[in-house]
Structures are given as C-alpha cells and as structure tokens.
Write an enzyme that holds these catalytic residues in place. Sequence first.
Site, PDB file in Angstrom:
ATOM      1  N   LYS A  17       6.497   9.891  -2.278  1.00 34.70           N
ATOM      2  CA  LYS A  17       7.948   9.692  -2.130  1.00 34.70           C
ATOM      3  C   LYS A  17       8.367   8.312  -2.651  1.00 34.70           C
ATOM      4  O   LYS A  17       9.297   8.199  -3.437  1.00 34.70           O
ATOM      5  CB  LYS A  17       8.354   9.826  -0.649  1.00 34.70           C
ATOM      6  CG  LYS A  17       8.030  11.182  -0.022  1.00 34.70           C
ATOM      7  CD  LYS A  17       8.482  11.258   1.421  1.00 34.70           C
ATOM      8  CE  LYS A  17       7.764  10.300   2.360  1.00 34.70           C
ATOM      9  NZ  LYS A  17       6.314  10.569   2.524  1.00 34.70           N
ATOM     10  N   ARG A  93      13.459  12.875   9.143  1.00 31.52           N
ATOM     11  CA  ARG A  93      12.145  13.531   9.205  1.00 31.52           C
ATOM     12  C   ARG A  93      11.967  14.326  10.490  1.00 31.52           C
ATOM     13  O   ARG A  93      10.863  14.794  10.765  1.00 31.52           O
ATOM     14  CB  ARG A  93      11.003  12.559   8.948  1.00 31.52           C
ATOM     15  CG  ARG A  93      10.705  11.560   9.982  1.00 31.52           C
ATOM     16  CD  ARG A  93       9.454  10.764   9.599  1.00 31.52           C
ATOM     17  NE  ARG A  93       9.702   9.842   8.515  1.00 31.52           N
ATOM     18  CZ  ARG A  93       8.749   9.200   7.841  1.00 31.52           C
ATOM     19  NH1 ARG A  93       7.484   9.381   8.139  1.00 31.52           N
ATOM     20  NH2 ARG A  93       9.039   8.368   6.872  1.00 31.52           N
ATOM     21  N   ARG A 130      -4.567   3.608  -1.070  1.00 28.71           N
ATOM     22  CA  ARG A 130      -3.320   2.849  -1.310  1.00 28.71           C
ATOM     23  C   ARG A 130      -3.499   1.362  -0.995  1.00 28.71           C
ATOM     24  O   ARG A 130      -4.072   0.991   0.012  1.00 28.71           O
ATOM     25  CB  ARG A 130      -2.184   3.395  -0.454  1.00 28.71           C
ATOM     26  CG  ARG A 130      -0.912   2.539  -0.578  1.00 28.71           C
ATOM     27  CD  ARG A 130       0.329   3.206  -0.066  1.00 28.71           C
ATOM     28  NE  ARG A 130       0.195   3.685   1.283  1.00 28.71           N
ATOM     29  CZ  ARG A 130       1.041   4.542   1.858  1.00 28.71           C
ATOM     30  NH1 ARG A 130       2.087   4.980   1.181  1.00 28.71           N
ATOM     31  NH2 ARG A 130       0.861   4.937   3.096  1.00 28.71           N
ATOM     32  N   ARG A 162      -2.155  -0.691   4.088  1.00 26.75           N
ATOM     33  CA  ARG A 162      -1.101  -0.654   5.077  1.00 26.75           C
ATOM     34  C   ARG A 162      -1.726  -0.469   6.450  1.00 26.75           C
ATOM     35  O   ARG A 162      -2.744   0.232   6.577  1.00 26.75           O
ATOM     36  CB  ARG A 162      -0.145   0.508   4.752  1.00 26.75           C
ATOM     37  CG  ARG A 162       1.281   0.061   4.535  1.00 26.75           C
ATOM     38  CD  ARG A 162       2.158   1.117   3.986  1.00 26.75           C
ATOM     39  NE  ARG A 162       2.388   2.241   4.888  1.00 26.75           N
ATOM     40  CZ  ARG A 162       3.203   3.248   4.626  1.00 26.75           C
ATOM     41  NH1 ARG A 162       3.881   3.256   3.488  1.00 26.75           N
ATOM     42  NH2 ARG A 162       3.362   4.231   5.475  1.00 26.75           N
ATOM     43  N   ARG A 173      -0.215  10.933  11.699  1.00 28.84           N
ATOM     44  CA  ARG A 173       0.999  11.059  10.855  1.00 28.84           C
ATOM     45  C   ARG A 173       1.062  12.444  10.221  1.00 28.84           C
ATOM     46  O   ARG A 173       2.126  13.072  10.174  1.00 28.84           O
ATOM     47  CB  ARG A 173       0.989   9.971   9.775  1.00 28.84           C
ATOM     48  CG  ARG A 173       1.301   8.594  10.337  1.00 28.84           C
ATOM     49  CD  ARG A 173       0.725   7.481   9.471  1.00 28.84           C
ATOM     50  NE  ARG A 173       1.277   7.456   8.136  1.00 28.84           N
ATOM     51  CZ  ARG A 173       0.638   6.936   7.082  1.00 28.84           C
ATOM     52  NH1 ARG A 173      -0.584   6.442   7.199  1.00 28.84           N
ATOM     53  NH2 ARG A 173       1.219   6.936   5.910  1.00 28.84           N
TER      54      ARG A 173
HETATM   55  P1  AP5 Z   1       3.405   6.696  -1.882  1.00 28.14           P
HETATM   56  O1  AP5 Z   1       4.408   6.848  -2.967  1.00 28.14           O
HETATM   57  O2  AP5 Z   1       3.314   5.375  -1.221  1.00 28.14           O
HETATM   58  O3  AP5 Z   1       3.538   7.874  -0.790  1.00 28.14           O
HETATM   59  P2  AP5 Z   1       4.693   8.216   0.244  1.00 28.14           P
HETATM   60  O4  AP5 Z   1       5.033   9.647   0.101  1.00 28.14           O
HETATM   61  O5  AP5 Z   1       5.800   7.227   0.132  1.00 28.14           O
HETATM   62  O6  AP5 Z   1       3.898   8.102   1.613  1.00 28.14           O
HETATM   63  P3  AP5 Z   1       4.104   7.166   2.865  1.00 28.14           P
HETATM   64  O7  AP5 Z   1       2.725   6.919   3.427  1.00 28.14           O
HETATM   65  O8  AP5 Z   1       4.928   5.949   2.547  1.00 28.14           O
HETATM   66  O9  AP5 Z   1       4.879   8.097   3.826  1.00 28.14           O
HETATM   67  P4  AP5 Z   1       5.012   7.876   5.346  1.00 28.14           P
HETATM   68  O10 AP5 Z   1       6.022   8.839   5.776  1.00 28.14           O
HETATM   69  O11 AP5 Z   1       3.704   7.898   6.036  1.00 28.14           O
HETATM   70  O12 AP5 Z   1       5.456   6.352   5.477  1.00 28.14           O
HETATM   71  P5  AP5 Z   1       6.880   5.686   5.657  1.00 28.14           P
HETATM   72  O13 AP5 Z   1       6.754   4.323   5.076  1.00 28.14           O
HETATM   73  O14 AP5 Z   1       7.964   6.541   5.229  1.00 28.14           O
HETATM   74  O15 AP5 Z   1       1.978   7.076  -2.505  1.00 28.14           O
HETATM   75  C1  AP5 Z   1       0.805   6.966  -1.729  1.00 28.14           C
HETATM   76  C2  AP5 Z   1      -0.363   6.506  -2.609  1.00 28.14           C
HETATM   77  O16 AP5 Z   1      -0.623   7.512  -3.572  1.00 28.14           O
HETATM   78  C3  AP5 Z   1      -0.105   5.208  -3.378  1.00 28.14           C
HETATM   79  O17 AP5 Z   1      -1.286   4.479  -3.475  1.00 28.14           O
HETATM   80  C4  AP5 Z   1       0.326   5.712  -4.768  1.00 28.14           C
HETATM   81  O18 AP5 Z   1       0.012   4.770  -5.772  1.00 28.14           O
HETATM   82  C5  AP5 Z   1      -0.478   6.995  -4.888  1.00 28.14           C
HETATM   83  N1  AP5 Z   1       0.192   8.053  -5.661  1.00 28.14           N
HETATM   84  C6  AP5 Z   1       1.515   8.349  -5.692  1.00 28.14           C
HETATM   85  N2  AP5 Z   1       1.754   9.384  -6.514  1.00 28.14           N
HETATM   86  C7  AP5 Z   1       0.547   9.764  -7.007  1.00 28.14           C
HETATM   87  C8  AP5 Z   1       0.128  10.791  -7.914  1.00 28.14           C
HETATM   88  N3  AP5 Z   1       1.025  11.619  -8.473  1.00 28.14           N
HETATM   89  N4  AP5 Z   1      -1.195  10.906  -8.187  1.00 28.14           N
HETATM   90  C9  AP5 Z   1      -2.094  10.050  -7.618  1.00 28.14           C
HETATM   91  N5  AP5 Z   1      -1.761   9.028  -6.769  1.00 28.14           N
HETATM   92  C10 AP5 Z   1      -0.462   8.909  -6.472  1.00 28.14           C
HETATM   93  O19 AP5 Z   1       6.955   5.564   7.252  1.00 28.14           O
HETATM   94  C11 AP5 Z   1       6.025   4.739   7.934  1.00 28.14           C
HETATM   95  C12 AP5 Z   1       6.240   4.821   9.420  1.00 28.14           C
HETATM   96  O20 AP5 Z   1       7.562   4.334   9.748  1.00 28.14           O
HETATM   97  C13 AP5 Z   1       6.205   6.238  10.034  1.00 28.14           C
HETATM   98  O21 AP5 Z   1       4.900   6.686  10.291  1.00 28.14           O
HETATM   99  C14 AP5 Z   1       7.014   6.020  11.309  1.00 28.14           C
HETATM  100  O22 AP5 Z   1       6.275   5.308  12.267  1.00 28.14           O
HETATM  101  C15 AP5 Z   1       8.141   5.103  10.799  1.00 28.14           C
HETATM  102  N6  AP5 Z   1       9.269   5.864  10.277  1.00 28.14           N
HETATM  103  C16 AP5 Z   1       9.762   5.836   9.003  1.00 28.14           C
HETATM  104  N7  AP5 Z   1      10.815   6.654   8.870  1.00 28.14           N
HETATM  105  C17 AP5 Z   1      10.994   7.230  10.092  1.00 28.14           C
HETATM  106  C18 AP5 Z   1      11.906   8.192  10.574  1.00 28.14           C
HETATM  107  N8  AP5 Z   1      12.862   8.748   9.784  1.00 28.14           N
HETATM  108  N9  AP5 Z   1      11.797   8.572  11.884  1.00 28.14           N
HETATM  109  C19 AP5 Z   1      10.869   8.044  12.703  1.00 28.14           C
HETATM  110  N10 AP5 Z   1       9.960   7.117  12.290  1.00 28.14           N
HETATM  111  C20 AP5 Z   1      10.020   6.725  10.989  1.00 28.14           C
HETATM  112 MG    MG Z   2       6.519   5.662   1.326  1.00 25.22          MG
END
Ligand code: AP5
Ligand code: MG
Length: 231
Positions: A17, A93, A130, A162, A173
């Site tokens: 994402k 989410r 990552r 992270r 997660r």
């Molecule tokens: P990346 O692009 O970083 O993946 P992502 O989909 O953004 O995954 P996240 O881990 O950020 O999602 P998340 O929901 O766990 O975390 P968030 O920060 O939103 O890619 C991942 C890796 O893969 C990277 O190394 C990248 O280089 C690689 N990659 C990308 N595309 C690729 C490809 N095509 N091929 C190969 N490699 C690739 O949330 C974190 C925390 O915040 C949550 O757990 C929760 O505690 C809180 N939070 C956030 N939003 C909410 C909400 N709405 N409600 C409640 N809690 C929330």
């Molecule tokens: Mg992300």
Amino acid sequence: MGERARLIVLGRQGAGKGTQCIRLAEHLGVPHLSTGDLLRAEVAAATPLGTEVAGYIDDGHLVPDDLVLDLVATNLGSPRARAAGYLLDGFPRTLAQGQALFEVLGRDAAHLALELHVPAEVVRPRLAARRVCLGCGAVSSAPAGGADPATCSECGGDVSRRADDTDEAIDRRLALYEEQSAPLLIWLDSHGLLTSVDGVGEPEEVFARITTVVDTALASRSESPGLVESH
Ligand code: AP5
Ligand code: MG
C-alpha cells in the site's frame, strides 16, 4: 474529471500500500494520507496520542477506532482538505471506521476502494525484509539471503526494521486483517466501491495494473456521476 480523486487503498499488511500510494499520489496529484505513518509520527514526537498508541502499534494490535477517527478528522476535517482529494492508506480498516467515514463526509467520501490483493505467504517475507530509513523514512527491502544494506540508498541514513515487523506482531496483524478488515471489504463491495488488483509482481508491474484500473474507474465515474447511489 473536475474534482480531485478520493480513494481508499486497502490490502493485507505488506501488500505494498505504502509503496504504491507514493506513486499513485503523484500520478493523481492528490495527498497520500497513511494512518500508520501519522500514528508513527505521533509516537516519534512523543505526543500524548503517540504515548497512548505506541504499545498497540508495536504489538500489532489495532489502535482504538475513536483515536484513529479523531486523527483522520484532524487531517480531513476542513473543506479545503477534502477538496484537495486524497489517497487513504490503511484507513478505514474496520467496518466501524468505514461507516464513520461515509457518515461524516457523505457518499462521495470515496470514489473507489482499491484492494491490493497479495496472499499471506507472499507478504510475510516482504515484511521480514522491510527496512525503513531512520533519516528520510524511505522504505526498502533487504536482499533475500544477503547482508542487510547498512545504509539507505536514498540519503545514506541508517536503516532499521519497523518495531511491528517481528514474527509475533506480523502474525497478530495478519489475523486482525482477516477478522476486522474482511467485513469492511464485503461492505464496500456491496456498495459497488471495491476493485481488487493483483499485487504480486514487480512494483512497476503492479503500478501499471493499478493505474489502468483507477484511471478507467475515475473516467467512467466522471461520465456517470450517479455510479455510487448509496452507502
Ligand atoms: P509496504 O508498501 O510498506 O506495505 P504496506 O501494504 O504499506 O504494509 P504495512 O505493513 O505498512 O501495512 P500495515 O497495515 O501493517 O501498517 P500501517 O503502517 O498501515 O511494503 C512492504 C515491504 O514490501 C517493503 O519492504 C516494500 O519495499 C516491499 N514491497 C512492496 N511492494 C512490493 C512488490 N511488488 N514486490 C516485492 N516487494 C515489495 O499500520 C501500522 C499500525 O498502525 C497498525 O498495525 C495499527 O496498530 C495502527 N493503525 C494504522 N491504521 C489504523 C487504523 N485505520 N485503525 C487502527 N489502527 C491503525
Ligand atoms: Mg504501509
């Protein structure tokens, strides 16, 4: 189209994402709003909100809906912010968050919800590999089976994992995605908003798929503004 795009981007943790939203925000000319990034910024700045949410994030739990909704309201509350369009990354989410978004902003809160579909067995190694730059925040991947990159290729800063990319937090997660986000996907689909794109492949390849789907959907929406009738 006359108005700026408003999109929700969903997908399993590690689906890409953040990686794709950076490109898509530039392509569409709208801001990228990641609740994960906003929450981590609060933690890094040791604000009262950051202190309250740090434990949830690091352990892989969801932050309570009321705290996340306040944060989003702070960022999207003004008519100006709404008019600028947005890419919502990681919000909503839960079903409750999705319903609150549409209740507050109306039926045009999102023109489209894009699900980046990547199986769990593909995201696990991505999350383990990552690395995030402590200087500029750039996200990269450690080479499979190779040595960790010592520094960021963008700015030369130190890189690290992270805090929530541990095996235990990743398990939690991913389980929460199935429990909490699956009902949201069903709900968005039932209102004709959900489009799924295969997120497996090279990032450039995935981006090409996304822009094809998004550009087509937004163009057909501008020709037929009554596409979304209810929520
Ligand atoms: P990346 O692009 O970083 O993946 P992502 O989909 O953004 O995954 P996240 O881990 O950020 O999602 P998340 O929901 O766990 O975390 P968030 O920060 O939103 O890619 C991942 C890796 O893969 C990277 O190394 C990248 O280089 C690689 N990659 C990308 N595309 C690729 C490809 N095509 N091929 C190969 N490699 C690739 O949330 C974190 C925390 O915040 C949550 O757990 C929760 O505690 C809180 N939070 C956030 N939003 C909410 C909400 N709405 N409600 C409640 N809690 C929330
Ligand atoms: Mg992300």
